[in-house]
Design an enzyme around this catalytic site. Structure first.
Site, PDB file in Angstrom:
ATOM      1  N   LYS A 183     -55.765 -10.357 -31.637  1.00 15.41           N
ATOM      2  CA  LYS A 183     -54.838 -10.383 -30.509  1.00 15.41           C
ATOM      3  C   LYS A 183     -55.518  -9.970 -29.189  1.00 15.41           C
ATOM      4  CE  LYS A 183     -51.039 -11.596 -32.643  1.00 15.41           C
ATOM      5  NZ  LYS A 183     -51.417 -11.748 -34.056  1.00 15.41           N
TER       6      LYS A 183
HETATM    7  C1  LIG Z   1     -46.003 -15.398 -33.472  1.00 18.41           C
HETATM    8  C2  LIG Z   1     -46.264 -14.208 -34.331  1.00 18.41           C
HETATM    9  N1  LIG Z   1     -45.212 -13.516 -34.798  1.00 18.41           N
HETATM   10  C3  LIG Z   1     -45.363 -12.420 -35.564  1.00 18.41           C
HETATM   11  C4  LIG Z   1     -46.615 -11.961 -35.904  1.00 18.41           C
HETATM   12  C5  LIG Z   1     -46.721 -10.780 -36.822  1.00 18.41           C
HETATM   13  O1  LIG Z   1     -47.515  -9.767 -36.315  1.00 18.41           O
HETATM   14  P1  LIG Z   1     -48.240  -8.746 -37.331  1.00 18.41           P
HETATM   15  O2  LIG Z   1     -49.279  -9.506 -38.063  1.00 18.41           O
HETATM   16  O3  LIG Z   1     -48.793  -7.698 -36.423  1.00 18.41           O
HETATM   17  O4  LIG Z   1     -47.189  -8.209 -38.220  1.00 18.41           O
HETATM   18  C6  LIG Z   1     -47.750 -12.647 -35.448  1.00 18.41           C
HETATM   19  C7  LIG Z   1     -49.092 -12.183 -35.809  1.00 18.41           C
HETATM   20  O5  LIG Z   1     -49.974 -12.866 -36.191  1.00 18.41           O
HETATM   21  C8  LIG Z   1     -47.567 -13.812 -34.655  1.00 18.41           C
HETATM   22  O6  LIG Z   1     -48.625 -14.524 -34.230  1.00 18.41           O
END
Ligand SMILES: Cc1ncc(COP(=O)(O)O)c(C=O)c1O
Length: 371
Positions: A183
């Site tokens: 990210k």
């Molecule tokens: C669009 C989107 N939503 C939700 C998430 C979920 O985030 P995390 O992996 O930190 O739980 C991500 C992460 O890759 C994402 O790209």
């Protein structure tokens, strides 16, 4: 993410002495969790977005889940969302026993199409869950017009801005950011929920900590909660990353501009949409759409042979086996999403990427598509 030195990786975090020193400080302090770095990171993040409240959580998914609970999503409710997203944005609706109702996407922005979302509203619709996919702002003004509660998936959108100048995640709806290693800002794993309501903040802070309010005794819990805490080690890294965020975002934008130039001559390859109408993308990934009829898997394999990592990004959620089996989804339901999902390819993209690496990727892709 360790790869041979001549392979261009998909993503690579920027970490340096500041992060090392920050982690060492926490280690030496002895307070690894529930310590002072948590509120410090929250305050700095909220200030950056100009929003009243932020709660650090263990992942973007955890942030989305607590955001939905904060606005009162309950079993049997419907939540309208995009099928072109990472699966977590739909899964969190299921965590609460509610139903994710998909609506098709806009072919330019790849975000929820406001007209399709409007057509999906029923008497059971409890909330809208737009996703700012690939860091491009979703059309929140159009979605806000329905007066329904909104939870924003801003996991990919740190640094993005709406046309009116508001940072994405700064409009007051609960908005979840993700800090996984690819990210714009990373804490390894982690997330942040921003929000305008003090009531939401109190509930989120309690629910991320097993249902314990800050003024309660150590093992006293007055509601159902989760362990969705972010550690002080992670918050310390996050604070150091915030310090360098402007530079990292500028580097991502620079790499994106190089890609636009390098890929301009590739016939049939569609590039990410340009900023329009005042909306500004917070660059997260560089995803192109291959010409129709291209064999995506073969393209990825041929790129790998040429030392370039790539991946299909993203598959349509409604066509994943779990969603098909549970809700009977079939191809053809969301044609824009399905067309885009079938052709989307993420290319290497990270702040330290050089012009030479961008050129190598572009040349490799050109070669593979021609042969
Ligand atoms: C669009 C989107 N939503 C939700 C998430 C979920 O985030 P995390 O992996 O930190 O739980 C991500 C992460 O890759 C994402 O790209």
């Amino acid at each position: 993410m360790s790869v041979a030195s001549d392979v261009i990786p998909l993503a690579q975090p920027v970490l340096g002495e500041a992060e090392e020193a920050a982690v060492l400080d926490v280690l030496r302090s002895g307070q690894l969790s529930l310590g002072p770095r948590v509120p410090a990171f929250e305050a700095a993040f909220a200030a950056r977005l100009g929003v009243s409240h932020a709660s650090a959580v263990s992942s973007g998914t955890a942030g989305l889940h607590l955001g939905l609970r904060a606005i009162g999503v309950e079993p049997g409710d419907e939540v309208i969302t995009s099928p072109f997203s990472f699966v977590a944005s739909a899964n969190v609706v299921l965590y609460e026993g509610a139903r994710p109702v998909f609506a098709d996407i806009d072919p330019r922005t790849l975000n929820l199409d406001p007209a399709a979302a409007a057509a999906a509203i029923t008497g059971r619709t409890r909330a809208l869950l737009p996703v700012h996919i690939f860091g491009y702002p979703a059309d929140l003004p159009a979605l806000e017009a329905h007066g329904l509660p909104i939870v924003e998936d801003a996991c990919e959108a740190l640094g993005a801005r709406h046309a009116d100048g508001t940072p994405v995640g700064g409009r007051g709806h609960p908005a979840a950011f993700g800090f996984y290693a690819n990210k714009q800002l990373t804490t390894g794993e982690g997330g942040m929920l921003t929000m305008g309501s003090a009531e939401h903040k109190a509930r989120v802070d309690s629910e991320r900590n097993q249902g314990r309010a800050p003024d309660m005794g150590w093992l006293d819990h007055d509601r159902l909660g989760f362990n969705y805490r972010l550690t002080d080690l992670q918050c310390a890294i996050g604070l150091a990353q915030l310090e360098r965020l402007d530079g990292m975002l500028a580097d991502r934008a620079r790499v994106a501009a190089s890609y636009r130039e390098a890929l301009a001559g590739l016939e049939g390859v569609e590039l990410p949409c340009e900023d329009a109408g005042g909306d500004v993308r917070g660059w997260f990934v560089f995803v192109v759409q291959l010409p129709r009829g291209t064999d995506g898997a073969a393209t990825i394999a041929a790129l790998r042979e040429r030392g370039v990592q790539s991946k299909p990004y993203l598959p349509a959620i409604h066509l994943m086996s779990f969603y098909r089996e549970r809700y009977g989804h079939r191809p053809g339901e969301f044609p824009v999403c399905e067309d885009v999902a079938e052709r989307s390819l993420a290319l290497p993209f990270f702040p330290a990427m050089t012009e030479g690496q961008v050129r190598r990727v572009a040349e490799a892709l050109g070669h593979v598509l021609r042969h």
